[in-house]
Design an enzyme around this catalytic site. Structure first.
Site, PDB file in Angstrom:
ATOM      1  N   HIS A 106      -0.350   5.604   7.459  1.00 17.75           N
ATOM      2  CA  HIS A 106      -1.539   4.785   7.158  1.00 17.75           C
ATOM      3  C   HIS A 106      -1.616   3.708   8.220  1.00 17.75           C
ATOM      4  CE1 HIS A 106      -4.412   2.063   5.536  1.00 17.75           C
ATOM      5  NE2 HIS A 106      -3.527   1.115   5.359  1.00 17.75           N
ATOM      6  N   HIS A 158     -11.399  -0.550   6.721  1.00 13.16           N
ATOM      7  CA  HIS A 158      -9.965  -0.732   6.556  1.00 13.16           C
ATOM      8  C   HIS A 158      -9.149   0.039   7.609  1.00 13.16           C
ATOM      9  CE1 HIS A 158      -6.400  -0.628   3.458  1.00 13.16           C
ATOM     10  NE2 HIS A 158      -5.982  -0.770   4.693  1.00 13.16           N
ATOM     11  N   GLU A 214       0.811  -1.229   0.000  1.00 16.70           N
ATOM     12  CA  GLU A 214       0.000   0.000   0.000  1.00 16.70           C
ATOM     13  C   GLU A 214       0.844   1.280   0.000  1.00 16.70           C
ATOM     14  OE1 GLU A 214      -4.185  -0.464   1.770  1.00 16.70           O
ATOM     15  OE2 GLU A 214      -2.818  -1.112   3.356  1.00 16.70           O
ATOM     16  N   HIS A 229      -4.462   0.993  10.836  1.00 13.75           N
ATOM     17  CA  HIS A 229      -5.755   0.343  11.065  1.00 13.75           C
ATOM     18  C   HIS A 229      -6.093   0.453  12.546  1.00 13.75           C
ATOM     19  CE1 HIS A 229      -3.656  -2.453   7.935  1.00 13.75           C
ATOM     20  NE2 HIS A 229      -4.173  -1.426   7.305  1.00 13.75           N
TER      21      HIS A 229
HETATM   22 MN    MN Z   1      -3.923  -0.975   5.151  1.00 13.12          MN
END
Ligand code: MN
Length: 242
Positions: free
Chosen positions: A96, A166, A77, A98
């Site tokens: 980024h 996500h 990603e 979660h």
């Molecule tokens: Mn991810």
């Protein structure tokens, strides 16, 4: 120490802090714009943030091509990072993750909003990006520049966006700012749950968020960074360029 060496050490510490604070687990990542080449960024190879060392950190072009991979596998990603840097010249660091308490706000229509002063960095609005809107049924992983640019368009002028089912993306002018914002985004989400069980919530107003951000200086991030670095077993160094 060169600017690049400083950035590498900064990024290792940032990874350890985010892991130690529970913002990332074995997944999630943080990047920094290359201090000597704004068209490149630095991001670890695919590895759990808690384990990352300087030698894991790779250099990428904004479209996610590794400059000198040396057999290291990049994160699937990584495109999220390049898409932010190409759209926002003033942004120098991207997370980024979660982090668990933000996930429910991406799937229910309940809006994540600043509930206390420490979380003003998230801004008054945290948009929710749904990959299904333009890309249909996917793995939800943001693996292409096309998906990443769509996510960044949803982010707009905000400093954080949720990704339905996500996680989230958080952006900032420095590594220390974006680590601070990411930690308090997660804390805010947890507190918002608790407050919601008690009654109607009075969120920070737009004016309060603006006043807090205006007052906030590098000392805000330094104070947090020093204690979080210590907890994560990393040495404290003043912010690069300071
Ligand atoms: Mn991810």
């Amino acid at each position: 120490m060169s600017l690049l060496d400083e950035a590498l050490e900064e990024l290792v510490t940032a990874n350890r802090i985010l892991a130690n604070q529970g913002v990332v687990d074995s997944f999630g990542h943080i990047s920094i714009r290359h201090p000597e080449n704004p068209e490149h960024y630095l991001l670890s190879r695919s590895r759990a943030p808690e384990c990352i060392e300087v030698d894991d950190i790779m250099e990428f072009t904004l479209v996610g091509e590794a400059v000198d991979p040396r057999g290291r596998d990049p994160y699937a990603e990584r495109a999220i990072h390049g898409a932010v840097y190409e759209a926002h010249p003033e942004i120098n660091s991207v997370v980024h993750n979660h982090s668990p308490n933000v996930i429910p706000f991406g799937v229910t229509g309940a809006r994540l909003k600043p509930i206390f002063h420490m979380a003003a960095g998230m801004g008054c609005d945290v948009p929710v990006w749904d990959s299904r809107t333009n890309f249909g049924d996917t793995t939800l992983l943001v693996t292409t520049m096309e998906m990443s640019r769509d996510l960044v368009a949803k982010l707009g002028d905000n400093r954080a966006a949720l990704m339905r089912g996500h996680g989230c993306v958080v952006i900032g002018k420095s590594v220390r700012e974006v680590v601070f914002s990411s930690v308090y985004l997660e804390v805010n989400a947890e507190l918002q749950f608790k407050a919601a069980t008690l009654g109607d919530i009075t969120f920070l107003s737009d004016g309060e968020v603006e006043a807090i951000l205006k007052r906030r200086g590098p000392y805000t991030f330094e104070r947090a960074w020093e204690s979080w670095a210590r907890r994560a077993g990393r040495p404290y160094e003043p912010a690069p360029g300071s």
